[in-house]
Design a protein around this motif. Structure first.
Motif, PDB file in Angstrom:
ATOM      1  N   SER A   1       0.831  -1.197   0.000  1.00  0.00           N
ATOM      2  CA  SER A   1       0.000   0.000   0.000  1.00  0.00           C
ATOM      3  C   SER A   1       0.868   1.250   0.000  1.00  0.00           C
ATOM      4  N   SER A   2       1.922   1.233   0.787  1.00  0.00           N
ATOM      5  CA  SER A   2       2.841   2.373   0.855  1.00  0.00           C
ATOM      6  C   SER A   2       3.523   2.596  -0.491  1.00  0.00           C
ATOM      7  N   SER A   3       3.933   1.514  -1.134  1.00  0.00           N
ATOM      8  CA  SER A   3       4.588   1.611  -2.438  1.00  0.00           C
ATOM      9  C   SER A   3       3.624   2.144  -3.489  1.00  0.00           C
ATOM     10  N   GLU A   4       2.385   1.673  -3.449  1.00  0.00           N
ATOM     11  CA  GLU A   4       1.374   2.139  -4.397  1.00  0.00           C
ATOM     12  C   GLU A   4       1.094   3.624  -4.206  1.00  0.00           C
ATOM     13  N   SER A   5       1.020   4.059  -2.939  1.00  0.00           N
ATOM     14  CA  SER A   5       0.779   5.462  -2.643  1.00  0.00           C
ATOM     15  C   SER A   5       1.912   6.330  -3.180  1.00  0.00           C
ATOM     16  N   GLN A   6       3.136   5.869  -3.008  1.00  0.00           N
ATOM     17  CA  GLN A   6       4.296   6.609  -3.520  1.00  0.00           C
ATOM     18  C   GLN A   6       4.246   6.694  -5.042  1.00  0.00           C
ATOM     19  N   ASN A   7       3.841   5.589  -5.696  1.00  0.00           N
ATOM     20  CA  ASN A   7       3.737   5.589  -7.156  1.00  0.00           C
ATOM     21  C   ASN A   7       2.739   6.625  -7.640  1.00  0.00           C
ATOM     22  N   LEU A   8       1.612   6.735  -6.891  1.00  0.00           N
ATOM     23  CA  LEU A   8       0.600   7.716  -7.262  1.00  0.00           C
ATOM     24  C   LEU A   8       1.078   9.136  -6.975  1.00  0.00           C
ATOM     25  N   ASP A   9       1.750   9.340  -5.838  1.00  0.00           N
ATOM     26  CA  ASP A   9       2.265  10.662  -5.474  1.00  0.00           C
ATOM     27  C   ASP A   9       3.263  11.162  -6.507  1.00  0.00           C
ATOM     28  N   GLU A  10       4.135  10.282  -6.932  1.00  0.00           N
ATOM     29  CA  GLU A  10       5.235  10.683  -7.818  1.00  0.00           C
ATOM     30  C   GLU A  10       4.957  10.392  -9.294  1.00  0.00           C
ATOM     31  N   TRP A  11       3.813   9.774  -9.582  1.00  0.00           N
ATOM     32  CA  TRP A  11       3.443   9.466 -10.964  1.00  0.00           C
ATOM     33  C   TRP A  11       4.524   8.636 -11.672  1.00  0.00           C
ATOM     34  N   ILE A  12       4.889   7.526 -11.033  1.00  0.00           N
ATOM     35  CA  ILE A  12       5.982   6.714 -11.593  1.00  0.00           C
ATOM     36  C   ILE A  12       5.535   5.316 -12.035  1.00  0.00           C
TER      37      ILE A  12
ATOM     38  N   THR B   1      -4.196  13.840  -6.173  1.00  0.00           N
ATOM     39  CA  THR B   1      -3.629  15.173  -6.372  1.00  0.00           C
ATOM     40  C   THR B   1      -4.632  16.258  -5.974  1.00  0.00           C
ATOM     41  N   GLU B   2      -5.919  16.031  -6.265  1.00  0.00           N
ATOM     42  CA  GLU B   2      -6.958  16.982  -5.853  1.00  0.00           C
ATOM     43  C   GLU B   2      -7.026  17.091  -4.331  1.00  0.00           C
ATOM     44  N   ILE B   3      -6.972  15.955  -3.666  1.00  0.00           N
ATOM     45  CA  ILE B   3      -7.019  15.939  -2.197  1.00  0.00           C
ATOM     46  C   ILE B   3      -5.795  16.647  -1.622  1.00  0.00           C
ATOM     47  N   ALA B   4      -4.629  16.385  -2.224  1.00  0.00           N
ATOM     48  CA  ALA B   4      -3.391  17.014  -1.749  1.00  0.00           C
ATOM     49  C   ALA B   4      -3.449  18.530  -1.908  1.00  0.00           C
ATOM     50  N   LEU B   5      -4.023  18.998  -3.011  1.00  0.00           N
ATOM     51  CA  LEU B   5      -4.164  20.439  -3.231  1.00  0.00           C
ATOM     52  C   LEU B   5      -5.113  21.048  -2.202  1.00  0.00           C
TER      53      LEU B   5
ATOM     54  N   ASP C   1      -5.728  19.898   0.796  1.00  0.00           N
ATOM     55  CA  ASP C   1      -5.011  19.904   2.083  1.00  0.00           C
ATOM     56  C   ASP C   1      -4.015  21.062   2.147  1.00  0.00           C
ATOM     57  N   ALA C   2      -3.339  21.319   1.016  1.00  0.00           N
ATOM     58  CA  ALA C   2      -2.363  22.409   0.973  1.00  0.00           C
ATOM     59  C   ALA C   2      -3.052  23.765   1.147  1.00  0.00           C
ATOM     60  N   GLN C   3      -4.243  23.912   0.560  1.00  0.00           N
ATOM     61  CA  GLN C   3      -4.996  25.160   0.705  1.00  0.00           C
ATOM     62  C   GLN C   3      -5.390  25.394   2.163  1.00  0.00           C
ATOM     63  N   ILE C   4      -5.803  24.325   2.835  1.00  0.00           N
ATOM     64  CA  ILE C   4      -6.164  24.429   4.250  1.00  0.00           C
ATOM     65  C   ILE C   4      -4.933  24.802   5.080  1.00  0.00           C
TER      66      ILE C   4
ATOM     67  N   LEU D   1      -1.866  20.564 -14.171  1.00  0.00           N
ATOM     68  CA  LEU D   1      -2.336  21.868 -13.705  1.00  0.00           C
ATOM     69  C   LEU D   1      -2.501  21.893 -12.181  1.00  0.00           C
ATOM     70  N   LEU D   2      -3.057  20.809 -11.632  1.00  0.00           N
ATOM     71  CA  LEU D   2      -3.241  20.727 -10.182  1.00  0.00           C
ATOM     72  C   LEU D   2      -1.901  20.792  -9.455  1.00  0.00           C
ATOM     73  N   LEU D   3      -0.916  20.094  -9.998  1.00  0.00           N
ATOM     74  CA  LEU D   3       0.414  20.101  -9.378  1.00  0.00           C
ATOM     75  C   LEU D   3       1.059  21.475  -9.464  1.00  0.00           C
ATOM     76  N   MET D   4       0.870  22.152 -10.586  1.00  0.00           N
ATOM     77  CA  MET D   4       1.444  23.501 -10.730  1.00  0.00           C
ATOM     78  C   MET D   4       0.829  24.458  -9.709  1.00  0.00           C
ATOM     79  N   ARG D   5      -0.485  24.312  -9.473  1.00  0.00           N
ATOM     80  CA  ARG D   5      -1.130  25.140  -8.446  1.00  0.00           C
ATOM     81  C   ARG D   5      -0.584  24.807  -7.063  1.00  0.00           C
ATOM     82  N   GLN D   6      -0.410  23.510  -6.815  1.00  0.00           N
ATOM     83  CA  GLN D   6       0.083  23.091  -5.500  1.00  0.00           C
ATOM     84  C   GLN D   6       1.515  23.562  -5.283  1.00  0.00           C
ATOM     85  N   ILE D   7       2.329  23.538  -6.323  1.00  0.00           N
ATOM     86  CA  ILE D   7       3.712  24.019  -6.223  1.00  0.00           C
ATOM     87  C   ILE D   7       3.736  25.510  -5.894  1.00  0.00           C
TER      88      ILE D   7
END
Length: 219
Positions: free
Chosen positions: A6-17, A37-41, A43-46, A163-169
């Motif tokens: 599960s941890s490896s899968e999450s990392q794959n999704l986070d890093e798009w690898i 990525t939507e959820i991460a954005l 969370d970052a806004q909060i 686009l979502l990642l660029m906003r989050q960055i």
């Protein structure tokens, strides 16, 4: 082992690898990646809003401290403390504030460091998405040779994730600035407390000598 997967899968999704080899696998990969990525954005806004409030709180505390320091300096100059015990109590109060300030600085330094690491991860993820887009229109295009609709869906999802990642960055950069400003404010706050404590300690020494001298004269 299930947790490790599960941890490896999450990392794959986070890093798009991930490199799916089927259409369904690719669809699942991009859809879940975009959702994450939507959820991460969000969370970052909060976190950014919370940091903005914490910055205002730090500025207000600095303003309150300025008033307290001015009052302390006035009391020192005009010998308004009355006794060494009152002076010692005042010193103790400032030392408590200094200890709290030190703890807050350590906490915000950790937060800033964590956000800097997150920014590095986001930049890496953005680079990986660009690679995925190039692959999808290149060597991976063959996988979708009979499925134009799903090909377009995957392309749209990757572009949306970009686009979502660029906003989050961008937001994460502002968050680092907020934490940096809080640290500067707390640093100024800490210096003010330190210089005030030194002056109060000098005044306390003078006050004790004066009280001892008065006691000797009375006896």
């Amino acid at each position: 082992e299930r947790y490790a997967d599960s941890s490896s899968e999450s990392q794959n999704l986070d890093e798009w690898i991930s490199s799916p080899t089927t259409v369904q696998g690719y669809l699942s990969f991009v859809d879940r990646g975009v959702k994450k990525t939507e959820i991460a954005l969000f969370d970052a806004q909060i976190e950014f809003q919370r940091a903005a409030m914490e910055l205002e709180k730090a500025k207000f505390k600095e303003f309150e401290l300025n008033l307290k320091v001015v009052q302390s300096w006035y009391n020192i100059k005009h010998q308004k403390f009355g006794s060494s015990d009152k002076l010692l109590k005042n010193i103790s109060d400032y030392q408590d504030v200094a200890a709290e300030c030190s703890r807050e600085k350590s906490m915000y330094d950790d937060k800033r460091y964590a956000v800097i690491n997150r920014l590095n991860l986001l930049n890496r993820s953005l680079s990986n998405i660009k690679i995925k887009l190039e692959e999808l229109t290149g060597k991976t295009r063959y996988m979708f040779r009979r499925d134009e609709q799903n090909y377009q869906h995957c392309l749209d999802q990757l572009q949306r994730a970009q686009l979502l990642l660029m906003r989050q960055i961008e937001l994460t950069g502002h968050l680092i600035e907020s934490y940096s400003t809080i640290l500067v404010t707390l640093g100024s706050y800490e210096k003010q407390i330190g210089s005030t404590i030194i002056e109060l300690q000098r005044a306390s020494l003078w006050q004790r000598r004066s009280e001892e001298h008065t006691s000797e004269l009375q006896s």
